[in-house]
Write a protein that holds these residues in place. Structure first.
Motif, PDB file in Angstrom:
ATOM      1  N   PRO A 136       0.741  -1.558   0.090  1.00 48.95           N
ATOM      2  CA  PRO A 136      -0.054   0.001  -0.280  1.00 48.95           C
ATOM      3  C   PRO A 136       0.859   1.910  -0.096  1.00 48.95           C
ATOM      4  CG  PRO A 136      -0.274  -1.418   1.657  1.00 48.95           C
ATOM      5  CD  PRO A 136       0.455  -2.245   1.439  1.00 48.95           C
ATOM      6  N   SER A 137       2.070   1.186   0.458  1.00 46.46           N
ATOM      7  CA  SER A 137       2.921   2.675   0.725  1.00 46.46           C
ATOM      8  C   SER A 137       3.942   2.206  -0.508  1.00 46.46           C
ATOM      9  CB  SER A 137       4.129   2.072   1.661  1.00 46.46           C
ATOM     10  OG  SER A 137       2.718   2.257   3.105  1.00 46.46           O
ATOM     11  N   TYR A 138       3.955   2.145  -1.219  1.00 48.00           N
ATOM     12  CA  TYR A 138       4.835   2.331  -2.779  1.00 48.00           C
ATOM     13  C   TYR A 138       4.388   3.206  -3.748  1.00 48.00           C
ATOM     14  CZ  TYR A 138       7.456   0.685  -6.816  1.00 48.00           C
ATOM     15  OH  TYR A 138       8.087   0.552  -8.136  1.00 48.00           O
ATOM     16  N   LEU A 139       5.011   4.086  -4.032  1.00 46.16           N
ATOM     17  CA  LEU A 139       4.921   5.070  -4.798  1.00 46.16           C
ATOM     18  C   LEU A 139       5.566   4.808  -6.074  1.00 46.16           C
ATOM     19  CD1 LEU A 139       6.030   7.552  -2.036  1.00 46.16           C
ATOM     20  CD2 LEU A 139       3.747   6.788  -2.607  1.00 46.16           C
ATOM     21  N   GLY A 140       5.864   3.742  -6.902  1.00 44.61           N
ATOM     22  CA  GLY A 140       6.553   3.700  -7.737  1.00 44.61           C
ATOM     23  C   GLY A 140       7.580   5.142  -8.466  1.00 44.61           C
ATOM     24  N   PRO A 141       8.317   4.549  -9.507  1.00 40.99           N
ATOM     25  CA  PRO A 141       8.952   5.826  -9.722  1.00 40.99           C
ATOM     26  C   PRO A 141       8.252   7.461 -10.455  1.00 40.99           C
ATOM     27  CG  PRO A 141       8.623   4.792 -11.628  1.00 40.99           C
ATOM     28  CD  PRO A 141       7.282   3.569 -10.365  1.00 40.99           C
ATOM     29  N   THR A 142       9.377   8.198  -9.984  1.00 43.60           N
ATOM     30  CA  THR A 142       8.695   9.863  -9.994  1.00 43.60           C
ATOM     31  C   THR A 142      10.220  10.610 -10.746  1.00 43.60           C
ATOM     32  OG1 THR A 142       7.666  11.656  -9.587  1.00 43.60           O
ATOM     33  CG2 THR A 142       9.247  10.775  -8.477  1.00 43.60           C
ATOM     34  N   GLU A 143       9.854  11.627 -11.571  1.00 49.24           N
ATOM     35  CA  GLU A 143      11.243  12.308 -12.345  1.00 49.24           C
ATOM     36  C   GLU A 143      12.101  13.060 -11.056  1.00 49.24           C
ATOM     37  OE1 GLU A 143      12.961  15.480 -12.622  1.00 49.24           O
ATOM     38  OE2 GLU A 143      10.986  15.972 -11.518  1.00 49.24           O
ATOM     39  N   MET A 144      13.279  12.672 -11.270  1.00 46.63           N
ATOM     40  CA  MET A 144      14.094  13.460 -10.561  1.00 46.63           C
ATOM     41  C   MET A 144      14.137  14.408  -9.643  1.00 46.63           C
ATOM     42  SD  MET A 144      16.742  11.806  -8.962  1.00 46.63           S
ATOM     43  CE  MET A 144      17.553   9.990 -10.215  1.00 46.63           C
ATOM     44  N   GLY A 145      13.756  15.517 -10.203  1.00 43.43           N
ATOM     45  CA  GLY A 145      13.647  17.010  -9.292  1.00 43.43           C
ATOM     46  C   GLY A 145      12.110  17.108  -8.301  1.00 43.43           C
ATOM     47  N   ALA A 146      11.353  16.166  -8.802  1.00 38.12           N
ATOM     48  CA  ALA A 146      10.010  15.505  -8.510  1.00 38.12           C
ATOM     49  C   ALA A 146      10.343  15.074  -6.421  1.00 38.12           C
ATOM     50  CB  ALA A 146       9.190  15.885  -8.905  1.00 38.12           C
ATOM     51  N   LEU A 147      11.005  13.814  -7.246  1.00 31.44           N
ATOM     52  CA  LEU A 147      11.241  12.804  -5.828  1.00 31.44           C
ATOM     53  C   LEU A 147      12.547  13.293  -5.426  1.00 31.44           C
ATOM     54  CD1 LEU A 147      11.998  10.260  -5.188  1.00 31.44           C
ATOM     55  CD2 LEU A 147      13.702   9.729  -6.650  1.00 31.44           C
ATOM     56  N   ALA A 148      13.544  14.091  -5.364  1.00 24.67           N
ATOM     57  CA  ALA A 148      14.226  15.378  -4.391  1.00 24.67           C
ATOM     58  C   ALA A 148      13.464  16.682  -3.339  1.00 24.67           C
ATOM     59  CB  ALA A 148      15.490  15.858  -5.243  1.00 24.67           C
ATOM     60  N   GLN A 149      12.524  17.223  -4.104  1.00 22.16           N
ATOM     61  CA  GLN A 149      11.381  18.052  -4.325  1.00 22.16           C
ATOM     62  C   GLN A 149      10.887  17.639  -2.605  1.00 22.16           C
ATOM     63  OE1 GLN A 149      11.545  21.442  -4.411  1.00 22.16           O
ATOM     64  NE2 GLN A 149      11.022  21.112  -2.498  1.00 22.16           N
ATOM     65  N   GLN A 150      10.105  16.229  -2.781  1.00 26.91           N
ATOM     66  CA  GLN A 150       9.303  15.341  -2.093  1.00 26.91           C
ATOM     67  C   GLN A 150      10.753  15.202  -0.793  1.00 26.91           C
ATOM     68  OE1 GLN A 150       7.987  11.378  -3.339  1.00 26.91           O
ATOM     69  NE2 GLN A 150       6.488  11.085  -1.281  1.00 26.91           N
ATOM     70  N   ILE A 151      11.670  14.651  -0.823  1.00 23.34           N
ATOM     71  CA  ILE A 151      12.406  14.098  -0.304  1.00 23.34           C
ATOM     72  C   ILE A 151      12.896  15.298   0.909  1.00 23.34           C
ATOM     73  CG2 ILE A 151      14.665  13.919   0.634  1.00 23.34           C
ATOM     74  CD1 ILE A 151      14.745  11.193  -2.004  1.00 23.34           C
ATOM     75  N   VAL A 152      12.946  16.392   0.738  1.00 22.41           N
ATOM     76  CA  VAL A 152      13.178  17.460   1.206  1.00 22.41           C
ATOM     77  C   VAL A 152      12.185  17.921   2.091  1.00 22.41           C
ATOM     78  CG1 VAL A 152      13.708  20.239   0.635  1.00 22.41           C
ATOM     79  CG2 VAL A 152      15.062  18.337  -0.119  1.00 22.41           C
ATOM     80  N   ASN A 153      11.344  18.136   1.910  1.00 22.10           N
ATOM     81  CA  ASN A 153       9.568  18.734   1.908  1.00 22.10           C
ATOM     82  C   ASN A 153       9.331  17.536   3.819  1.00 22.10           C
ATOM     83  OD1 ASN A 153      10.485  20.779   0.597  1.00 22.10           O
ATOM     84  ND2 ASN A 153       8.023  20.191  -0.440  1.00 22.10           N
ATOM     85  N   SER A 154       9.864  16.552   3.232  1.00 24.90           N
ATOM     86  CA  SER A 154       9.793  15.194   4.709  1.00 24.90           C
ATOM     87  C   SER A 154      10.304  14.823   5.980  1.00 24.90           C
ATOM     88  CB  SER A 154       9.339  13.665   3.327  1.00 24.90           C
ATOM     89  OG  SER A 154       7.935  14.088   2.100  1.00 24.90           O
ATOM     90  N   ARG A 155       9.412  14.998   6.242  1.00 18.76           N
ATOM     91  CA  ARG A 155       9.796  14.186   7.742  1.00 18.76           C
ATOM     92  C   ARG A 155       9.299  14.118   8.826  1.00 18.76           C
ATOM     93  NH1 ARG A 155      10.106  19.341   6.648  1.00 18.76           N
ATOM     94  NH2 ARG A 155      12.199  19.138   6.183  1.00 18.76           N
ATOM     95  N   GLY A 156       9.598  12.511   9.470  1.00 26.60           N
ATOM     96  CA  GLY A 156       8.297  11.965  10.928  1.00 26.60           C
ATOM     97  C   GLY A 156       9.158  11.336  11.642  1.00 26.60           C
ATOM     98  N   PRO A 157       8.744  10.523  12.043  1.00 24.86           N
ATOM     99  CA  PRO A 157       9.140  10.202  13.755  1.00 24.86           C
ATOM    100  C   PRO A 157      10.330  10.212  13.632  1.00 24.86           C
ATOM    101  CG  PRO A 157       6.777   9.529  13.483  1.00 24.86           C
ATOM    102  CD  PRO A 157       7.553  10.418  11.335  1.00 24.86           C
ATOM    103  N   SER A 158      11.168   9.269  12.900  1.00 19.09           N
ATOM    104  CA  SER A 158      12.812   9.083  12.664  1.00 19.09           C
ATOM    105  C   SER A 158      13.623  10.041  12.099  1.00 19.09           C
ATOM    106  CB  SER A 158      12.745   7.849  11.951  1.00 19.09           C
ATOM    107  OG  SER A 158      12.349   6.780  12.978  1.00 19.09           O
ATOM    108  N   GLY A 159      12.703  11.694  12.002  1.00 21.66           N
ATOM    109  CA  GLY A 159      13.887  12.410  11.306  1.00 21.66           C
ATOM    110  C   GLY A 159      13.698  12.675  10.089  1.00 21.66           C
ATOM    111  N   CYS A 160      14.295  13.978   9.202  1.00 21.69           N
ATOM    112  CA  CYS A 160      14.210  14.150   8.400  1.00 21.69           C
ATOM    113  C   CYS A 160      14.551  13.075   6.979  1.00 21.69           C
ATOM    114  CB  CYS A 160      14.656  15.462   7.535  1.00 21.69           C
ATOM    115  SG  CYS A 160      16.483  15.392   7.327  1.00 21.69           S
ATOM    116  N   ASN A 161      13.784  13.404   5.846  1.00 18.48           N
ATOM    117  CA  ASN A 161      13.880  12.423   4.917  1.00 18.48           C
ATOM    118  C   ASN A 161      15.050  12.923   4.084  1.00 18.48           C
ATOM    119  OD1 ASN A 161      11.950  11.199   1.457  1.00 18.48           O
ATOM    120  ND2 ASN A 161      14.102  10.166   2.636  1.00 18.48           N
TER     121      ASN A 161
END
Length: 211
Positions: free
Chosen positions: A131-156
């Motif tokens: 259910p959590s599989y997101l699959g491939p995406t354009e590299m710029g969008a992938l990097a942006q998602q990582i930069v914007n994401s954070r959770g209980p274990s810390g930032c992405n």
């Protein structure tokens, strides 16, 4: 969501576990030996969503899984776990990898002289059916998602950058194109964010990479 599942492993024998993501730089379980090497027929990709460690259910982060790729190799570390530690270690990893991962047995090729040529290892893989599989995406969008994401274990960002750093440490001769391109994109975005912060915009993360 179903947790990770493994084949029944007798505790009278040691178990080898293969790490290709956070296990390269954040082990957190006892092991007797570690060996650098690779598995064949897989590529490492940031195609799995993280809703419990590096993101949230509303804003998932991105973590690595293995995808089948006939001609590729994925480098990482195999850890030998003593028989008496197997049950506790697997229980810990099943909880750590609960968000879509299941164990598989694959062939591992050590990259050190005088070691046995190959051995069977257990590896956690998140397939595209979870259910959590997101699959491939354009590299710029992938990097942006990582930069914007954070959770209980810390930032992405920490997850991605520590993985890139860890891979250079264990296999500096290997060029992981996906990981290297992503690291470069993340650095570009972080540099832009730091410039924005000088213009008065709020800092989103205080980790050593983002600050």
């Amino acid at each position: 969501m179903s947790g990770a599942q493994m084949d029944v492993v007798p505790n009278t024998e040691p178990v080898w576990l293969f790490g290709y993501g956070s296990l390269i730089w954040k082990v957190n379980f006892p092991y007797q030996e570690k060996v650098v090497g690779y598995v064949c027929g897989f590529s490492r990709r940031f195609w799995q969503g993280s809703t419990d460690h590096r993101g949230t259910p509303k804003a998932p982060g991105r973590v690595v899984t293995l995808v089948q790729s006939k001609e590729d190799r994925t480098w990482g570390i195999a850890y030998k776990v003593k028989p008496q530690d197997v049950s506790e270690t697997m229980a810990y990893l099943d909880k750590r990898e609960i968000d879509g991962y299941k164990t598989h047995q694959v062939e591992f090729f050590p990259a050190i002289p005088n070691h046995q040529p190959t051995m069977k290892v257990l590896v956690y893989i998140a397939t595209e059916t979870n259910p959590s599989y997101l699959g491939p995406t354009e590299m710029g969008a992938l990097a942006q998602q990582i930069v914007n994401s954070r959770g209980p274990s810390g930032c992405n960002v920490e997850y991605a950058m520590e993985l890139a750093k860890g891979m250079r440490g264990i296999a500096p001769h290997i060029q992981d194109t996906h990981l290297c391109e992503l690291e470069a994109k993340i650095k570009e975005l972080l540099q832009k964010r730091k410039l924005d912060e000088t213009d008065g915009k709020e800092k989103l993360c205080a980790c050593s990479y983002c600050s």
